[in-house]
Scaffold this active site. Structure first.
Site, mmCIF file in Angstrom:
data_model
loop_
_atom_site.group_PDB
_atom_site.id
_atom_site.type_symbol
_atom_site.label_atom_id
_atom_site.label_comp_id
_atom_site.label_asym_id
_atom_site.label_seq_id
_atom_site.Cartn_x
_atom_site.Cartn_y
_atom_site.Cartn_z
ATOM 1 N N LYS A 145 9.639 20.178 11.686
ATOM 2 C CA LYS A 145 8.648 18.881 11.395
ATOM 3 C C LYS A 145 8.475 18.164 12.660
ATOM 4 O O LYS A 145 9.877 17.761 13.142
ATOM 5 C CB LYS A 145 8.877 18.399 10.149
ATOM 6 N N LYS A 256 -1.655 29.005 1.355
ATOM 7 C CA LYS A 256 -0.461 28.858 0.414
ATOM 8 C C LYS A 256 -1.363 29.509 -1.013
ATOM 9 O O LYS A 256 -1.957 28.418 -1.708
ATOM 10 C CB LYS A 256 -0.141 27.273 0.026
#
Ligand code: MG
Length: 335
Positions: A145, A256
């Site tokens: 990240k 997802k």
């Protein structure tokens, strides 16, 4: 004639290390396991694993929908506002009918090899302490990240990371929509520089540099830099993916499945349009994980020239329990 019995079991799992999200720290993963049982005693399991801050319903909404069914499934459509619930029931029905004439053991375990999964690195400097462990576990694609700490700091850590990873490694940078345009340009310039180096690890893509509604700006960035840009938060549900596609986005999209909507509809979209997909987990239990991985396999079933991108399912061992080792039936009996 008897209908299909519906039973719902809520669950809570605690992350060993809480996750950073745009919404704050994520400590407990909450969801629902659902079981459908027909008059012959056959069962099908499904999982509702929402992430409300990622565009899905809240677990309470899913629970209310299930409670309103009164313990019986009459094949009503699940509303579009409940994409995780759509996935859960779609999978449970598939599971119910696929099991016809088979035992639980006959269902192949679709758990992929570690090398086909993307491993997670913690944000910030902590990545440096964990990267060698991830490599020795067998991951060759890793995700880190960014946009969490100041740019100059993350730059230094990125350089230090590069000293630790072999040339075959692919790194995904995920900004979670947290950069502004100038910062995104800064990062993409760095990525392009790295990707031009010989015998170096590569940046596979920069994920969601800008906020979800700035798809057009990200499409323009995609034309100016060579490093791929992947949409994630912008395409949380299938409806959003369809909209982005209609608007002309042809870059990478992170999907997802567990919060995208009906699995059959996602599969139809993928087979019709062949988007550049990266499948990703939402920290499901084995019930949702198996269904999501099976769906990923069906969506990628056409012959391709190169192996597909690593699956964003390197999420096992994140919880303070042993559920990842259980079969759906064992898990159902334990929650
Ligand atoms: Mg992401």
């Amino acid at each position: 004639m008897m209908g299909i019995e519906l039973t719902v079991r809520p669950y809570q799992r605690r992350f060993i290390k809480p996750l950073y999200t745009a919404h704050g720290l994520w400590i407990w993963r909450e969801g629902l396991l659902i079981r459908l049982r027909d008059s012959l005693g056959r069962v099908g399991y499904g999982e509702v694993a929402p992430i409300p801050w990622f565009g899905s319903e809240a677990v309470e909404q899913a629970q209310a929908f299930c409670a309103a069914r009164g313990g019986e499934w009459r094949s009503e459509p699940v509303p579009d506002g409940l994409p995780a619930t759509q996935f859960g029931f779609g999978c449970a029905l598939e599971d119910l009918y696929r099991k016809e004439g088979q035992g639980d053991a006959a269902i192949a375990d679709q758990e992929p090899a570690i090398a086909d999964l993307c491993g997670l690195l913690p944000a910030g400097q902590a990545a440096l302490g964990i990267v060698s462990q991830r490599l020795s576990q067998g991951y060759s694609t890793l995700k880190w990240k960014i946009g969490v700490f100041p740019f100059e700091q993350e730059m230094r850590w990125l350089q230090a990371l590069w000293a630790q990873i072999p040339p075959a490694t692919r790194l995904r940078l995920d900004a979670n929509g947290g950069l502004d345009l100038a910062q995104a340009e800064q990062w993409l310039a760095v990525c392009d520089g790295i990707n031009q180096r010989a015998r170096s690890a590569t940046i596979e893509h920069l994920e969601q540099p800008l906020p979800p509604d700035q798809v057009e700006a990200m499409a323009k960035l995609g034309q100016r830099y060579r490093t791929a840009i992947a949409l994630d938060e912008s395409v949380a549900t299938l409806a959003q993916l369809e909209t982005c596609w209609a608007q002309g986005w042809r870059g990478v999209v992170v999907v997802k499945p567990a919060i995208a909507g009906p699995p059959q509809r996602l599969q139809a979209f993928c087979l019709a349009h062949r988007p550049r997909l990266v499948f990703s987990s939402v920290f499901e239990t084995p019930v949702g994980r198996r269904a999501a991985l099976a769906l990923a396999g069906r969506c990628a079933c056409a012959p391709t020239l190169a192996p597909g991108p690593a699956l964003g399912f390197g999420t096992q061992g994140c919880f303070d329990d042993d559920w990842d080792t259980l079969t759906p039936t064992e898990l159902w009996n334990q929650v």
